[in-house]
Design an enzyme around this catalytic site. Structure first.
Site, PDB file in Angstrom:
ATOM      1  N   GLU A 104       0.844  -1.207   0.000  1.00 50.16           N
ATOM      2  CA  GLU A 104       0.000   0.000   0.000  1.00 50.16           C
ATOM      3  C   GLU A 104       0.872   1.247   0.000  1.00 50.16           C
ATOM      4  OE1 GLU A 104      -2.384  -0.236   3.521  1.00 50.16           O
ATOM      5  OE2 GLU A 104      -3.227  -2.164   2.936  1.00 50.16           O
ATOM      6  N   LYS A 140       2.058   4.682   1.589  1.00 49.21           N
ATOM      7  CA  LYS A 140       2.076   5.197   2.958  1.00 49.21           C
ATOM      8  C   LYS A 140       1.737   6.689   2.885  1.00 49.21           C
ATOM      9  CE  LYS A 140       4.810   5.063   7.189  1.00 49.21           C
ATOM     10  NZ  LYS A 140       4.457   6.395   7.626  1.00 49.21           N
ATOM     11  N   ASP A 162       0.953  10.432   3.783  1.00 45.57           N
ATOM     12  CA  ASP A 162       1.639  11.285   4.754  1.00 45.57           C
ATOM     13  C   ASP A 162       0.657  12.316   5.305  1.00 45.57           C
ATOM     14  OD1 ASP A 162       3.686  12.107   6.253  1.00 45.57           O
ATOM     15  OD2 ASP A 162       4.806  13.103   4.649  1.00 45.57           O
ATOM     16  N   TYR A 166      -7.222   0.157   7.016  1.00 40.83           N
ATOM     17  CA  TYR A 166      -7.172  -0.913   8.028  1.00 40.83           C
ATOM     18  C   TYR A 166      -8.547  -1.101   8.649  1.00 40.83           C
ATOM     19  CZ  TYR A 166      -5.308  -3.511  12.058  1.00 40.83           C
ATOM     20  OH  TYR A 166      -5.046  -4.445  13.010  1.00 40.83           O
ATOM     21  N   LYS A 173      10.399   3.379   4.044  1.00 45.46           N
ATOM     22  CA  LYS A 173      10.307   4.838   3.905  1.00 45.46           C
ATOM     23  C   LYS A 173      11.233   5.332   2.803  1.00 45.46           C
ATOM     24  CE  LYS A 173       9.321   6.870   7.973  1.00 45.46           C
ATOM     25  NZ  LYS A 173       8.664   7.858   8.613  1.00 45.46           N
ATOM     26  N   CYS A 212      16.456  48.596   1.464  1.00 49.83           N
ATOM     27  CA  CYS A 212      15.706  47.963   0.384  1.00 49.83           C
ATOM     28  C   CYS A 212      16.607  47.872  -0.852  1.00 49.83           C
ATOM     29  CB  CYS A 212      14.452  48.775   0.074  1.00 49.83           C
ATOM     30  SG  CYS A 212      13.581  48.154  -1.368  1.00 49.83           S
ATOM     31  N   CYS A 219      14.910  50.360  -3.702  1.00 47.28           N
ATOM     32  CA  CYS A 219      14.781  51.818  -3.627  1.00 47.28           C
ATOM     33  C   CYS A 219      15.696  52.427  -2.569  1.00 47.28           C
ATOM     34  CB  CYS A 219      13.329  52.211  -3.352  1.00 47.28           C
ATOM     35  SG  CYS A 219      12.827  51.828  -1.672  1.00 47.28           S
ATOM     36  N   CYS A 235       9.939  47.121   3.552  1.00 47.59           N
ATOM     37  CA  CYS A 235      10.398  48.382   2.982  1.00 47.59           C
ATOM     38  C   CYS A 235       9.238  49.361   3.172  1.00 47.59           C
ATOM     39  CB  CYS A 235      10.717  48.214   1.495  1.00 47.59           C
ATOM     40  SG  CYS A 235      10.851  49.808   0.673  1.00 47.59           S
ATOM     41  N   CYS A 237       8.372  52.694  -4.138  1.00 52.64           N
ATOM     42  CA  CYS A 237       9.303  51.585  -4.379  1.00 52.64           C
ATOM     43  C   CYS A 237       8.768  50.767  -5.568  1.00 52.64           C
ATOM     44  CB  CYS A 237       9.405  50.755  -3.101  1.00 52.64           C
ATOM     45  SG  CYS A 237      10.476  49.332  -3.252  1.00 52.64           S
TER      46      CYS A 237
HETATM   47  S1  IVH Z   1      -1.188   0.463   8.735  1.00 49.39           S
HETATM   48  C1  IVH Z   1      -1.403  -1.738  12.580  1.00 49.39           C
HETATM   49  N1  IVH Z   1      -1.183   1.491   6.312  1.00 49.39           N
HETATM   50  O1  IVH Z   1       1.860   5.390   8.999  1.00 49.39           O
HETATM   51  C2  IVH Z   1      -1.147  -1.057  11.288  1.00 49.39           C
HETATM   52  N2  IVH Z   1      -0.445   2.875   8.110  1.00 49.39           N
HETATM   53  O2  IVH Z   1       4.306   5.088  10.521  1.00 49.39           O
HETATM   54  C3  IVH Z   1      -1.401   0.363  11.382  1.00 49.39           C
HETATM   55  N3  IVH Z   1       0.129   5.167   7.418  1.00 49.39           N
HETATM   56  O3  IVH Z   1       0.350   5.282  12.160  1.00 49.39           O
HETATM   57  C4  IVH Z   1      -0.972   1.212  10.299  1.00 49.39           C
HETATM   58  N4  IVH Z   1      -0.340   4.935   5.277  1.00 49.39           N
HETATM   59  O4  IVH Z   1      -0.681   6.822  10.354  1.00 49.39           O
HETATM   60  C5  IVH Z   1      -0.909   1.708   7.615  1.00 49.39           C
HETATM   61  N5  IVH Z   1      -1.300   2.274   4.125  1.00 49.39           N
HETATM   62  C6  IVH Z   1      -1.038   2.490   5.411  1.00 49.39           C
HETATM   63  C7  IVH Z   1      -0.576   3.730   5.883  1.00 49.39           C
HETATM   64  C8  IVH Z   1      -0.267   3.890   7.237  1.00 49.39           C
HETATM   65  C9  IVH Z   1       0.071   5.771   6.219  1.00 49.39           C
HETATM   66  C10 IVH Z   1       0.581   5.833   8.656  1.00 49.39           C
HETATM   67  C11 IVH Z   1      -0.280   5.574   9.871  1.00 49.39           C
HETATM   68  C12 IVH Z   1       0.624   4.925  10.854  1.00 49.39           C
HETATM   69  C13 IVH Z   1       1.964   5.413  10.403  1.00 49.39           C
HETATM   70  C14 IVH Z   1       3.087   4.545  10.882  1.00 49.39           C
END
Ligand code: IVH
Length: 666
Positions: free
Chosen positions: A114, A116, A118, A227, A313, A407, A410, A425, A431
């Site tokens: 999946e 991740k 942010d 999840y 990461k 500045c 000017c 300024c 200016c």
């Molecule tokens: S699973 C028990 N899946 O990453 C499993 N987390 O660094 C719980 N996050 O706290 C997390 N994308 O906030 C999961 N596809 C994804 C995610 C994900 C982002 C975040 C989440 C977690 C943090 C951990």
């Protein structure tokens, strides 16, 4: 090997440092170091604590998952702890994870890969197919109840589709801010003199903690769920559970894929390492999960993270460059932005030559010297950032940066007030970049919408045709034809688009004036309270600050602007050219078409009802306090007044929920 005495010193210093970063990150939504640096410090602390178990401490940062709780929110317990994830940064660490899993459960299993996301993690609870609450991660066992805020996020279903969901369950995911929302939020904040958010993640977590859910609804957050947590799971596959959730109306990423083995996982990661740039939101890695729920249960979890999942990461692309010089740019309000000129370096496929240094505080915090070797990083955002300095490369010739005193355009002496980050300024009317900037703002789409943009402004200004806004209304066809780039048609177009500004409503005219901190939203708010420019000119500081949203800084800027005789003269002259300086009621849209609404009952917080009433007016409706045959809709919350509901039922007036109302104005 490190001795005991040095180990405890190092452990203590790492704990203090990490605690501070936790507080900055989770409470203040601010990150001082990169995720990678944080993880490396945490790893170092963990390994020292393992080597010297005598120094273990229940309150060490290694024992918790961070804390984002806030005293203003009610705290709620999670029915299952909200765990974190272990991190990996390279192929070898991933292969170790795979080996460990195989040792525990054998070879017969699949992974799910999946993105991740942010942002900020969230746990949503549904009872009988209805949204019941949203809770932040908090300390992992309890978090903040942010239900009212989360309810305004359009992609989160409030009522589920179908009927084969468990009676009660939790589903978890990430609330994030797409790049488009982030850019427009920061642009508005900049215009209003507020601090901009450093990145979409901070903006998302900061927004979730807003005390006014109406404001949050304007920030356009989004949410992917990843999840499904329930004792009553339908299938023995995480992937299939997610597909089921999709049918119930949840937003599940279409990029979630099954992988037969770790090589397929590595391929997925490789493909996203480059593709992630093209996503409309930030991701900071890939999450790898064992697909079978049975096997997940067999693998179990540690106190911090599940053993069946791990994250990979992406390292933010970072490189070393050298500071060559600093340019000081002058904005339309006179604010000075220092910009670093760097030795050109290649970073994530583009050549980086410049980076913003924001203001003098930023330069001082970095402790930047002339000619310093600097680390430049590119996150999801477009503009690269200086994230650190390689002090070991400094020589004695390097001297500390002294911020410009005058500045660059000017020569006026710069000013800085205590409560502001920027230098200014003060030569507002003479200016050149300030004058040109003001015209560019005046021409812009959201202001007077005069075609031509900065190139036209530049041309008119350089040929001494414009100095004040009113000069535009005196422009003659023949003046324009004398200029390069202007022909019959383009000259006609410009003159007619200037003439059209007579139709521009007051709120936009006010915005066009370019008063410091008076952006689009503030203009709208001001006009609601002060219907004419005369009322605004006469408004005292206290009358301005009595308006919700208008703080001391904005009020002072308005008072200062109207205290200048030159500005009053300009406005008077603009009035003679037929521009609009008054408005009856300002409505941001007329979708409610004058219909009358009565809001009754509880909507989570006491402020919410007021917010809903304000929305009725903002979107062109009328609010009423009592039910009559003229009432068009009743918006009913919990414990809505029984007599009102009875009367409305008799009169056959539709009784709608808050969500239906929000859908009407959407
Ligand atoms: S699973 C028990 N899946 O990453 C499993 N987390 O660094 C719980 N996050 O706290 C997390 N994308 O906030 C999961 N596809 C994804 C995610 C994900 C982002 C975040 C989440 C977690 C943090 C951990």
């Amino acid at each position: 090997m490190i001795n005991k005495e040095n180990a405890i010193k190092k452990i203590n210093s790492l704990r203090t440092e990490l605690r501070n970063h936790n507080y900055q990150y989770y409470v203040l939504s601010n990150s001082l170091i990169t995720d990678y640096e944080y993880d490396m410090k945490l790893k170092e602390l963990l390994s020292l604590e393992n080597k010297f178990p005598d120094f273990k401490d229940d309150n060490s940062p290694t024992m918790r998952v961070g804390d984002d709780r806030n005293i203003y929110f009610k705290q709620l317990k999670h029915s299952f702890p909200m765990l974190s994830l272990g991190n990996t940064y390279n192929k070898e660490e991933l292969e170790d994870f795979d080996k460990k899993i195989k040792k525990l459960i054998g070879n017969n299993f699949e992974y799910v890969c999946e993105l991740k996301f942010d942002g900020a993690s969230i746990s949503l609870k549904y009872i009988d197919g209805k949204f019941s609450q949203a809770v932040t991660r908090g300390d992992g066992s309890e978090g903040d109840d942010v239900s009212n805020n989360v309810r305004t996020i359009k992609s989160i279903p409030l009522i589920l589709h179908g009927n084969n969901f468990p009676k009660e369950f939790e589903i978890r995911g990430e609330i994030f801010m797409p790049h488009k929302s982030f850019d427009s939020l920061n642009k508005t904040r900049e215009q209003e003199g507020k601090n901009v958010f450093a990145n979409p993640r901070n903006a998302a977590s900061g927004s979730l903690k807003l005390l006014n859910s109406y404001k949050l609804s304007k920030r356009k957050l989004d949410c992917y769920l990843y999840y499904f947590v329930s004792n009553d799971l339908h299938r023995n596959s995480h992937y299939e559970n997610l597909q089921e959730c999709k049918k119930w109306g949840f937003k599940i990423s279409e990029h979630t894929k099954r992988a037969k083995n770790i090589s397929e996982v590595i391929e997925y990661i490789k493909s996203w390492d480059s593709k992630r740039e093209s996503l409309p939101y930030d991701i900071d890695g890939i999450v790898i999960k064992v697909d079978s729920i049975e096997l997940q249960n067999e693998l179990g979890e540690t106190s911090k993270a599940p053993r069946w999942a791990i994250s990979y990461k992406f390292k933010a692309e970072r490189t070393l460059s050298q500071l060559l010089s600093i340019d000081y740019q002058v904005g339309r309000t006179g604010a000075i932005t220092p910009v670093a000129n760097l030795k050109p370096v290649n970073l994530a496929g583009t050549v980086v030559k410049r980076a913003s240094l924001h203001n003098s505080d930023f330069i001082n915090n970095l402790d930047l010297y002339n000619n310093d070797f600097v680390y430049v990083e590119k996150g999801g955002e477009i503009i690269p950032k200086i994230v650190g300095i390689e002090t070991s490369k400094r020589t004695e010739e390097f001297t500390k940066i002294k911020f410009a005193k005058n500045c660059p355009e000017c020569g006026a002496k710069l000013t800085k007030s205590e409560n502001e980050a920027a230098h200014y300024c003060p030569n507002i009317n003479n200016c050149p970049p300030q004058i040109k900037g003001k015209f560019e703002h005046f021409f812009s789409k959201k202001a007077m919408n005069i075609g031509g943009g900065s190139a036209t402004v530049e041309l008119l200004y350089n040929n001494n045709l414009i100095e004040n806004f009113t000069d535009l209304y005196e422009l003659k066809h023949c003046d324009l034809l004398k200029l390069d780039r202007f022909a019959e048609k383009s000259a006609n177009n410009l003159i007619s688009s200037i003439k059209d500004t007579q139709k521009v409503p007051f709120q936009k005219v006010l915005y066009s004036l370019g008063i410091k901190y008076v952006g689009e939203t503030i203009s709208k708010i001001l006009i609601k309270h002060f219907n004419t420019i005369e009322m605004l000119i006469e408004a005292k500081f206290e009358e301005l600050t009595a308006v919700d949203e208008i703080g001391d800084k904005i009020a002072q800027a308005i008072v200062d602007y109207f205290a200048e005789a030159e500005n009053i003269e300009l406005i008077k002259k603009m009035q003679t050219y037929g521009l609009q300086f008054s408005s009856e009621a300002v409505i941001s849209s007329n979708v409610l078409g004058g219909k009358t609404f009565l809001i009754t009952g509880n909507f989570g917080t006491s402020a919410r009802r007021k917010e809903l009433e304000a929305m009725v007016e903002e979107f062109g409706g009328k609010k009423r306090k009592s039910v009559s045959s003229k009432t068009d809709y009743i918006v009913a919350g919990e414990k809505a007044g029984a007599s009102k509901i009875n009367k409305a039922t008799k009169l056959k007036i539709p009784i709608i929920t808050e969500q239906t109302f929000l859908n009407m104005i959407n």
